[in-house]
Design an enzyme around this catalytic site. Sequence first.
Site, PDB file in Angstrom:
ATOM      1  N   SER A 138       0.871  -1.187   0.000  1.00  0.00           N
ATOM      2  CA  SER A 138       0.000   0.000   0.000  1.00  0.00           C
ATOM      3  C   SER A 138       0.900   1.226   0.000  1.00  0.00           C
ATOM      4  CB  SER A 138      -0.848  -0.010   1.282  1.00  0.00           C
ATOM      5  OG  SER A 138      -1.461   1.242   1.495  1.00  0.00           O
ATOM      6  N   TYR A 151      -1.998  -1.088  10.433  1.00  0.00           N
ATOM      7  CA  TYR A 151      -1.961  -1.233   8.971  1.00  0.00           C
ATOM      8  C   TYR A 151      -0.640  -0.693   8.412  1.00  0.00           C
ATOM      9  CZ  TYR A 151      -3.936  -1.058   4.204  1.00  0.00           C
ATOM     10  OH  TYR A 151      -4.183  -1.248   2.861  1.00  0.00           O
TER      11      TYR A 151
HETATM   12  P1  NAD Z   1     -11.472  -6.233   0.162  1.00  0.00           P
HETATM   13  O1  NAD Z   1     -12.061  -6.112   1.517  1.00  0.00           O
HETATM   14  O2  NAD Z   1     -12.287  -5.952  -1.048  1.00  0.00           O
HETATM   15  O3  NAD Z   1     -10.808  -7.678  -0.038  1.00  0.00           O
HETATM   16  C1  NAD Z   1     -10.081  -8.307   0.960  1.00  0.00           C
HETATM   17  C2  NAD Z   1      -9.981  -9.773   0.653  1.00  0.00           C
HETATM   18  O4  NAD Z   1      -9.245 -10.401   1.704  1.00  0.00           O
HETATM   19  C3  NAD Z   1     -11.336 -10.460   0.605  1.00  0.00           C
HETATM   20  O5  NAD Z   1     -11.316 -11.481  -0.380  1.00  0.00           O
HETATM   21  C4  NAD Z   1     -11.468 -11.069   1.997  1.00  0.00           C
HETATM   22  O6  NAD Z   1     -12.338 -12.184   2.057  1.00  0.00           O
HETATM   23  C5  NAD Z   1     -10.024 -11.472   2.225  1.00  0.00           C
HETATM   24  N1  NAD Z   1      -9.683 -11.700   3.627  1.00  0.00           N
HETATM   25  C6  NAD Z   1      -9.853 -10.877   4.691  1.00  0.00           C
HETATM   26  N2  NAD Z   1      -9.431 -11.474   5.821  1.00  0.00           N
HETATM   27  C7  NAD Z   1      -8.982 -12.698   5.447  1.00  0.00           C
HETATM   28  C8  NAD Z   1      -8.429 -13.796   6.156  1.00  0.00           C
HETATM   29  N3  NAD Z   1      -8.257 -13.777   7.492  1.00  0.00           N
HETATM   30  N4  NAD Z   1      -8.096 -14.903   5.450  1.00  0.00           N
HETATM   31  C9  NAD Z   1      -8.285 -14.971   4.109  1.00  0.00           C
HETATM   32  N5  NAD Z   1      -8.804 -13.962   3.402  1.00  0.00           N
HETATM   33  C10 NAD Z   1      -9.145 -12.843   4.067  1.00  0.00           C
HETATM   34  O7  NAD Z   1     -10.178  -5.284   0.226  1.00  0.00           O
HETATM   35  P2  NAD Z   1      -9.185  -4.725  -0.897  1.00  0.00           P
HETATM   36  O8  NAD Z   1      -9.274  -3.248  -0.840  1.00  0.00           O
HETATM   37  O9  NAD Z   1      -9.362  -5.429  -2.190  1.00  0.00           O
HETATM   38  O10 NAD Z   1      -7.801  -5.120  -0.229  1.00  0.00           O
HETATM   39  C11 NAD Z   1      -6.912  -6.077  -0.775  1.00  0.00           C
HETATM   40  C12 NAD Z   1      -5.496  -5.710  -0.389  1.00  0.00           C
HETATM   41  O11 NAD Z   1      -5.164  -4.443  -0.957  1.00  0.00           O
HETATM   42  C13 NAD Z   1      -5.280  -5.564   1.118  1.00  0.00           C
HETATM   43  O12 NAD Z   1      -4.036  -6.113   1.480  1.00  0.00           O
HETATM   44  C14 NAD Z   1      -5.286  -4.061   1.315  1.00  0.00           C
HETATM   45  O13 NAD Z   1      -4.544  -3.684   2.447  1.00  0.00           O
HETATM   46  C15 NAD Z   1      -4.619  -3.618   0.038  1.00  0.00           C
HETATM   47  N6  NAD Z   1      -4.859  -2.212  -0.313  1.00  0.00           N
HETATM   48  C16 NAD Z   1      -6.109  -1.731  -0.494  1.00  0.00           C
HETATM   49  C17 NAD Z   1      -6.271  -0.401  -0.832  1.00  0.00           C
HETATM   50  C18 NAD Z   1      -7.621   0.198  -1.092  1.00  0.00           C
HETATM   51  O14 NAD Z   1      -7.701   1.426  -1.210  1.00  0.00           O
HETATM   52  N7  NAD Z   1      -8.675  -0.568  -1.179  1.00  0.00           N
HETATM   53  C19 NAD Z   1      -5.165   0.440  -0.952  1.00  0.00           C
HETATM   54  C20 NAD Z   1      -3.895  -0.095  -0.747  1.00  0.00           C
HETATM   55  C21 NAD Z   1      -3.754  -1.428  -0.430  1.00  0.00           C
END
Ligand code: NAD
Length: 256
Positions: A138, A151
Amino acid sequence: MLKGKTALVTGSTSGIGLGIAKALAAQGASIVLNGFGDTEGPKAEVAAFGVQVAYHGADMSKPADIADMMAFAAEQFGRVDILVNNAGIQHVARVENFPIERWDAIIAINMSSAFHATRLALPAMQAAGWGRIINVASVHGLVGSAEKSAYVTAKHGVVGFTKVTALENATTGVTCNAICPGWVLTPLVQKQVDAKATALGLTNDDAKRLLLGEKEPSQQFTTPEELGALAVFFCSPAGNNIRGVAWNMDGGWTAQ
Ligand code: NAD
């Protein structure tokens, strides 16, 4: 481009993980999905690219589940060629109020899971002489924001882990890199939009504009499709010597 390869994407039932899984499937890779919630929808979305799809419901906070998932993937497809460490959660609170259980869960799911999946994936990649490990970190792996201590700590850890993994495999065909998105409008971020809207009495659109305005010069969300394209680039021959980078796709967030 990725026909004959297998990609395992953690946390791929939603958001960025699903976007990356679909982008890799579009290149012909067999896919192992993981994550909670609806699994049939994501499986069908990936299978639509005409590739094989398997699902494992490992809880990424549990090392034994992760070991089981890696063994399952090897059983299904022979080995994992591309590992995308993506599963992640968020919790927002000041340090003095941060629930201990949330801290532990974020460190386990957002950081330690990448270590466990990677340590189990590496031997087969090394033996094959080719592998790609892509850690979805991130902008918070590069800079901080208030109220996101666990985080930011976990994501900085992932960026460090990426560099070490890349270095240890630098003379091989196995690369390891991190992707550092800014805001992406997934369920993880929609929760933060909702919290802002409630706290400040804003509409959903105004809360989104405020969120972007605070951090992101482009005033635009990055999309899972754009992040998927970057993951595909890391897997392409052009990515052969990209090692240990933390590549931001953040609308200028960290350029400030
Ligand atoms: P999201 O909530 O849409 O997806 C998260 C996924 O992780 C889902 O499939 C969920 O079921 C799974 N998950 C959560 N806890 C889990 C566990 N204990 N075991 C297995 N699976 C688990 O979120 P997202 O925004 O797509 O995030 C995905 C990644 O991207 C994360 O690592 C997040 O930190 C990172 N990220 C997101 C953003 C953003 O703005 N959305 C920005 C930077 C980084």
